[in-house]
Design a protein around this motif. Structure first.
Motif, short mmCIF file in Angstrom:
data_model
loop_
_atom_site.label_atom_id
_atom_site.label_comp_id
_atom_site.label_asym_id
_atom_site.label_seq_id
_atom_site.Cartn_x
_atom_site.Cartn_y
_atom_site.Cartn_z
N GLU A 193 38.60 42.49 34.17
CA GLU A 193 40.38 43.44 34.40
C GLU A 193 40.82 42.66 32.81
N ALA A 219 39.05 43.25 29.26
CA ALA A 219 38.52 44.71 29.13
C ALA A 219 39.81 45.61 28.62
N ARG A 220 41.59 44.51 29.34
CA ARG A 220 42.93 44.65 28.48
C ARG A 220 43.20 43.80 27.34
N ASN A 261 38.04 50.20 28.41
CA ASN A 261 38.36 50.52 30.85
C ASN A 261 37.45 49.24 31.24
N ARG A 288 35.31 49.55 33.48
CA ARG A 288 33.86 50.34 33.72
C ARG A 288 32.88 50.30 32.38
#
Length: 301
Positions: free
Chosen positions: A253, A256-257, A262, A264
């Motif tokens: 997470e 991705a951020r 995202n 996925r």
């Protein structure tokens, strides 16, 4: 009922008629009630309200006259340039942005981390941006590389393209930032972006402007090709960036951020890295990344 009269005991089942002044006592017999025109009843209800409004307006004028000398003193001794204002919720934040935009005269700098923006946010940005452009104000915006795959953001950029609008992208960005004429800056104060800070302290705003300029100098114009190192051993430039964050211990997470994609998509890239290096587990993947030398291949020589 618009004429005749009504026994008072019968009206007890509809007290709203009395409360609304639509019935009044019969002057000849107190046990009976007579209707009055709705317009007259409405006037009776509105008159005291209008008088109160007029009294409030007179009080407002008196208070303004009373405080005016003190406001002038405050303006001379406590300049608004040295302030930090906490803005809570979208309404207050949007109002502050609108106010700063209206005050702006020559330059707006913005950093917008994350991937493609929503249709609603792009619509608001387009309306606000067009107003700014019509006034001849220069705009420079930093996005992350991932917006290059967002059709909505690309369409917004095309609509905004002109001589005084410049857009560049970076792999990683600091958090959201808006600077107006290098006198006002807005930054988020909470991760969910429901609280922001409006900064008008010259030292803070100038520092943030320097941070923006540093990132701008390293960014790539939106229409230019991103200067990733060529794919090596099946590992792309984006995947090398993910691999670097993986061995630093970041979870999916957070990666991705930071890269504006995202979760996925991030996990799909991680799976490709694992397949390319022959990793059978997450723990082994970190070891293989460190041993493979793929991070060294992406560094400039």
């Amino acid at each position: 009922m618009s004429s005749g009269r009504l026994a008072r005991r019968e009206a007890e089942n509809a007290p709203c008629l009395l409360e609304s002044n639509l019935l009044h006592p019969d002057p000849d017999d107190g046990d009976w009630l007579r209707p009055i025109p709705a317009s007259a009843a409405l006037a009776q209800r509105l008159n005291p309200i209008e008088r109160e409004i007029q009294d409030r307006r007179r009080l407002a004028v008196q208070l303004t006259d009373l405080f005016e000398p003190f406001m002038a003193i405050t303006a001379r001794t406590e300049p608004t340039g040295h302030s930090i204002t906490v803005l809570e919720n979208d309404g207050h934040i949007d109002a502050a942005i609108e106010r700063a935009t209206a005050e702006c005269r020559y330059e707006i700098l913005t950093a917008q981390p994350g991937g493609g923006r929503s249709e609603d946010s792009l619509t608001v940005a387009l309306q606000r941006g067009q107003t700014v452009l019509d006034r001849g104000i220069t705009m420079r915006t930093l996005y992350q590389h991932t917006v290059r795959h967002s059709q909505g953001t690309l369409a917004y950029a095309a609509r905004m393209a002109s001589g005084n609008v410049h857009i560049r992208t970076l792999e990683e960005l600091i958090d959201r930032l808006m600077i107006f004429d290098r006198t006002v800056a807005l930054i988020p104060a909470r991760e969910d972006r429901q609280v922001a800070l409006e900064l008008r302290h010259p030292g803070l705003v100038e520092y943030l402007a320097k941070v923006f300029e540093h990132q701008w100098s390293k960014a790539t114009p939106l229409l230019d090709e991103v200067p990733y190192a060529p794919s090596t051993d099946g590992i792309t430039g984006v995947q090398r960036s993910i691999a670097k964050l993986l061995i630093e211990g970041h979870v999916d997470e957070a990666i991705a951020r930071r890269l504006g994609m995202n979760v996925r998509t991030c996990r799909a890239h991680i799976a490709k890295i694992a397949a390319a290096l022959g990793s059978g587990s997450r723990a082994q993947l970190g070891y293989l990344i460190a041993q493979s030398g793929i991070l060294d291949q992406g560094r400039p020589r």
